[in-house]
Design an enzyme around this catalytic site. Structure first.
Site, mmCIF file in Angstrom:
data_model
loop_
_atom_site.group_PDB
_atom_site.id
_atom_site.type_symbol
_atom_site.label_atom_id
_atom_site.label_comp_id
_atom_site.label_asym_id
_atom_site.label_seq_id
_atom_site.Cartn_x
_atom_site.Cartn_y
_atom_site.Cartn_z
ATOM 1 N N CYS A 281 -1.046 6.661 9.461
ATOM 2 C CA CYS A 281 0.193 6.101 9.986
ATOM 3 C C CYS A 281 -0.084 4.876 10.871
ATOM 4 O O CYS A 281 -0.887 4.945 11.802
ATOM 5 C CB CYS A 281 0.867 7.203 10.795
ATOM 6 S SG CYS A 281 2.506 6.773 11.302
ATOM 7 N N GLU B 100 0.831 -1.205 0.000
ATOM 8 C CA GLU B 100 0.000 0.000 0.000
ATOM 9 C C GLU B 100 0.866 1.256 0.000
ATOM 10 O O GLU B 100 1.941 1.269 0.593
ATOM 11 C CB GLU B 100 -0.932 -0.012 1.217
ATOM 12 C CG GLU B 100 -1.951 -1.133 1.111
ATOM 13 C CD GLU B 100 -2.925 -1.221 2.281
ATOM 14 O OE1 GLU B 100 -3.942 -1.903 2.127
ATOM 15 O OE2 GLU B 100 -2.663 -0.630 3.340
#
Ligand code: SF4
Length: 372
Positions: free
Chosen positions: A359, A94
């Site tokens: 994150c 990703e």
């Protein structure tokens, strides 16, 4: 059919050498044309119209311009876009493109399939480790992001810039310092002289959870690229339990002192993922100040982005309690404590949570609906 060489993972010099050795040999001019077109984001030989048709045909017989393909595009409401990319051998990685408050866009890319470091708060760490990405797979993330930026942008200026963005961060899946050879080669290609969309190394940041020995190597191989270190807790015992794969704070501090020796401009970003009631105390702030003593640092505060795990109801436990995201007030209080101790700290706003692209969330196993 023999496997075709991926030109996206090669430097200009390597392409020139390959072309010179081909039969019949291709002149250096062709290598320059092809390299510039690849770095300008061209993904098929037919688009290289400055080359004769016969040369394009010959090139496509032996070489390819891409080894990966986009498998899903996930736009979040806050302007973040997450890409799921498939490698030739079926691995999913990703990448994310996000925008900060002033409109600057940053591409966050992966360096490994999964991650061996096992940080307990990170979705990628929960996947385990599969393999390193090669240079082509790393750099193609940038090219895919550029394509998506060009296609999806309503912003005329951004469209005209060819989907170019301001910064690149190696903060996606994996520990980049454990794949330093491929990472550094990708940086060299992006920043190389003959590159059509040349990037400044100062606009690339490599983020590590703390592999001390590799920091010395990083300083030597990528002297102008920025370094970020994920500290999370400056108290050794707590840090070891949160980030079991990382080296000790003592080893990291020694490496960072060496990294900054004689070059005060090499400011390091210390990243702290913050958890409610766990690493936001005064004691923690004092430990951070003590760790930072003698170093030139800036601290990024990142409120933890929850990681979804279906098998245990979507929670992660630590010391018998659920890990929780701290409130805005808790983060601000911690920031003030750091500032009082002379540490410059900024709060990193969470981006991309809506698509599990923030994150620590990459590789989350929840299904998302792609627009592609
Ligand atoms: S935080 Fe970084 S180093 Fe730690 S498990 Fe996740 S991807 Fe790996």
């Amino acid at each position: 059919m023999p496997q075709r060489t991926a030109l996206s993972g090669l430097s200009y010099k390597e392409i020139a050498a390959l072309f010179a050795a081909s039969c019949p040999p291709l002149p250096e001019l062709r290598a320059r044309q092809v390299f510039q077109r690849i770095t300008a984001n061209f993904d098929n030989f037919d688009a290289l119209t400055e080359l004769p048709l016969s040369a394009r045909k010959e090139l496509s017989t032996h070489f390819t311009l891409r080894t990966t393909r986009i498998d899903g595009v996930f736009p979040a409401e806050d302007g973040t876009i997450k890409l799921r990319i498939l490698t030739n051998d079926g691995c999913a990685i990703e990448s994310v493109i996000m925008e900060d408050g002033s409109g600057r866009r940053t591409a966050c890319i992966s360096s490994q399939v999964g991650c061996p470091m096992g940080c307990i708060f990170c979705a990628t760490g929960k996947l385990g480790f599969f393999r390193n990405l090669n240079t082509a797979e790393i750099i193609e993330q940038i090219y895919h992001i550029r394509n998506i930026e060009e296609d999806s942008s309503q912003d005329k200026k951004r469209k005209q810039s060819g989907g170019q963005f301001e910064n690149i961060v190696f903060m996606g899946m994996g520990e980049p310092l454990l794949n330093l050879e491929a990472v550094s080669k990708a940086c060299a290609i992006l920043c190389g002289e003959k590159s059509e969309r040349r990037f400044s190394p100062r606009r690339i940041t490599v983020s590590t959870c703390g592999i001390a020995g590799k920091i010395y190597e990083f300083a030597r191989i990528l002297p102008d690229t920025r370094l970020a270190v994920s500290v999370t807790s400056a108290r050794e015992e707590l840090r070891r339990r949160l980030m079991p794969g990382a080296d000790s704070l003592k080893e990291i501090k020694t490496a960072l002192l060496d990294y900054q020796k004689g070059d005060a401009g090499r400011r390091v970003t210390l990243e702290m993922t913050l958890f409610c009631g766990l690493n936001t105390s005064q004691k923690e702030a004092r430990a951070v100040a003590s760790f930072a003593k003698g170093l030139s640092v800036m601290v990024n505060l990142i409120p933890w982005n929850p990681v979804i795990q279906k098998k245990d109801g979507g929670t992660i436990e630590f010391d018998g309690s659920r890990l929780l995201t701290p409130s805005f007030n808790e983060v601000q209080t911690f920031r003030e404590q750091l500032r009082y101790l002379g540490i410059n700290a900024v709060l990193r706003r969470s981006k991309g949570r809506g698509v599990l692209g923030a994150c620590g969330q990459l590789g989350s196993t929840d299904k998302l609906e792609s627009i592609e």
